[in-house]
Design a protein around this motif. Structure first.
Motif, mmCIF file in Angstrom:
data_model
loop_
_atom_site.group_PDB
_atom_site.id
_atom_site.type_symbol
_atom_site.label_atom_id
_atom_site.label_comp_id
_atom_site.label_asym_id
_atom_site.label_seq_id
_atom_site.Cartn_x
_atom_site.Cartn_y
_atom_site.Cartn_z
ATOM 1 N N GLU A 107 0.821 -1.212 0.000
ATOM 2 C CA GLU A 107 0.000 0.000 0.000
ATOM 3 C C GLU A 107 0.852 1.257 0.000
ATOM 4 N N LYS A 110 2.779 1.700 -3.347
ATOM 5 C CA LYS A 110 1.905 2.198 -4.415
ATOM 6 C C LYS A 110 1.752 3.713 -4.340
ATOM 7 N N LEU A 111 1.620 4.240 -3.128
ATOM 8 C CA LEU A 111 1.486 5.689 -2.958
ATOM 9 C C LEU A 111 2.773 6.416 -3.334
ATOM 10 N N LEU A 113 5.099 5.428 -5.455
ATOM 11 C CA LEU A 113 5.398 5.313 -6.888
ATOM 12 C C LEU A 113 4.352 5.966 -7.788
ATOM 13 N N ALA A 114 3.210 6.327 -7.228
ATOM 14 C CA ALA A 114 2.157 6.948 -8.045
ATOM 15 C C ALA A 114 2.629 8.297 -8.597
ATOM 16 N N PRO A 115 2.147 8.681 -9.781
ATOM 17 C CA PRO A 115 2.508 9.989 -10.344
ATOM 18 C C PRO A 115 2.051 11.125 -9.431
ATOM 19 N N GLY A 116 2.806 12.215 -9.444
ATOM 20 C CA GLY A 116 2.436 13.374 -8.634
ATOM 21 C C GLY A 116 3.620 14.294 -8.422
ATOM 22 N N LYS A 139 3.753 14.902 -1.122
ATOM 23 C CA LYS A 139 3.341 14.541 -2.479
ATOM 24 C C LYS A 139 1.911 14.985 -2.749
ATOM 25 N N SER A 141 -0.890 14.383 -5.587
ATOM 26 C CA SER A 141 -1.315 13.604 -6.748
ATOM 27 C C SER A 141 -2.691 14.082 -7.199
ATOM 28 N N ASP A 142 -3.068 13.732 -8.403
ATOM 29 C CA ASP A 142 -4.423 14.036 -8.859
ATOM 30 C C ASP A 142 -5.457 13.301 -8.010
ATOM 31 N N ASP A 143 -5.011 12.211 -7.378
ATOM 32 C CA ASP A 143 -5.948 11.352 -6.658
ATOM 33 C C ASP A 143 -5.865 11.428 -5.144
#
Length: 227
Positions: A107, A110-111, A113-116, A139, A141-143
């Motif tokens: 978990e 994943k956070l 490595l996510a784009p942002g 960070k 991110s869009d999400d």
């Protein structure tokens, strides 16, 4: 320091989470915070090194120099490495193991490595008071919003106590307001929490709307008092 001097200082040093947290304690604490030279503690150095290893690893060698315990105490070593944070080999080893622990959990990995945008720094002016402010987020991110925290206890009870003690709700409110101008959560705000002692347990938390609302109330109250 006079009121005029404080106003002049604010032009080059906007109010941050740390400065508002100190002012919430007392105006005297705030003045001490902005006028006294601060020495980085081991916990602060560890947090900075871990942040860099996880979010901006390519910058590590530009920001840090790893050396032996005795070498760090050598006369003139700080002057010879101005602008560089000096880390002992044992401190680096701990930061690296904590980084591996974070990346070893699905978990949290994943956070990370996510784009942002990483180390997102923002500036804004509070319309009601005219006070300049700044915040930094690990960070954006869009999400989701993401913040990394080290702790002595990553359990829900343990981290909740830490969050209360350090006014993380105020910090989160400033990060959300600064990045989106919103007083409510428009997307999840996540904390990756990693223990600073072995076995370096890791847990991910999502803050509640109530947590943010309390931080917003703190933010408004402190700004009203500051002006």
């Amino acid at each position: 320091m006079t009121s005029d001097q404080v106003q002049a200082l604010l032009k080059t040093r906007p109010l941050s989470y740390s400065s508002l947290k100190e002012f919430a304690r007392s105006p005297k604490s705030y003045l001490h915070y902005i006028t006294k030279r601060r020495v980085a503690t081991d916990a602060m150095q560890l947090g900075s090194a871990l942040d860099c290893l996880l979010f901006t690893p390519d910058d590590f060698d530009k920001r840090f120099k790893v050396m032996g315990e005795n070498e760090k105490r050598t006369a003139g070593i700080k002057e010879a490495n101005k602008g560089i944070e000096l880390l002992t080999a044992s401190m680096f080893a701990k930061a690296y193991e904590m980084k591996e622990a974070v990346m070893g959990e699905q978990e949290s990995e994943k956070l990370i490595l996510a784009p942002g945008e990483v180390q997102k720094k923002v500036y804004w002016t509070n319309k009601k008071t005219g006070l300049p402010l700044t915040a930094i987020l690990d960070k954006l991110s869009d999400d989701f919003y993401l913040e990394l925290k080290t702790t002595s206890d990553e359990t829900e009870r343990g981290f909740s106590a830490t969050a209360i003690n350090f006014d993380y709700c105020l910090q989160a409110a400033m990060q959300v307001i600064g990045t989106h101008g919103s007083l409510t959560l428009e997307k999840p705000f996540m904390y990756i929490v990693v223990e600073s002692t072995e076995p370096y347990n890791v847990r991910v938390f999502r803050i509640t709307p109530e947590f943010l609302s309390y931080g917003v109330r703190q933010y408004i109250k402190v700004l009203e008092s500051f002006k």
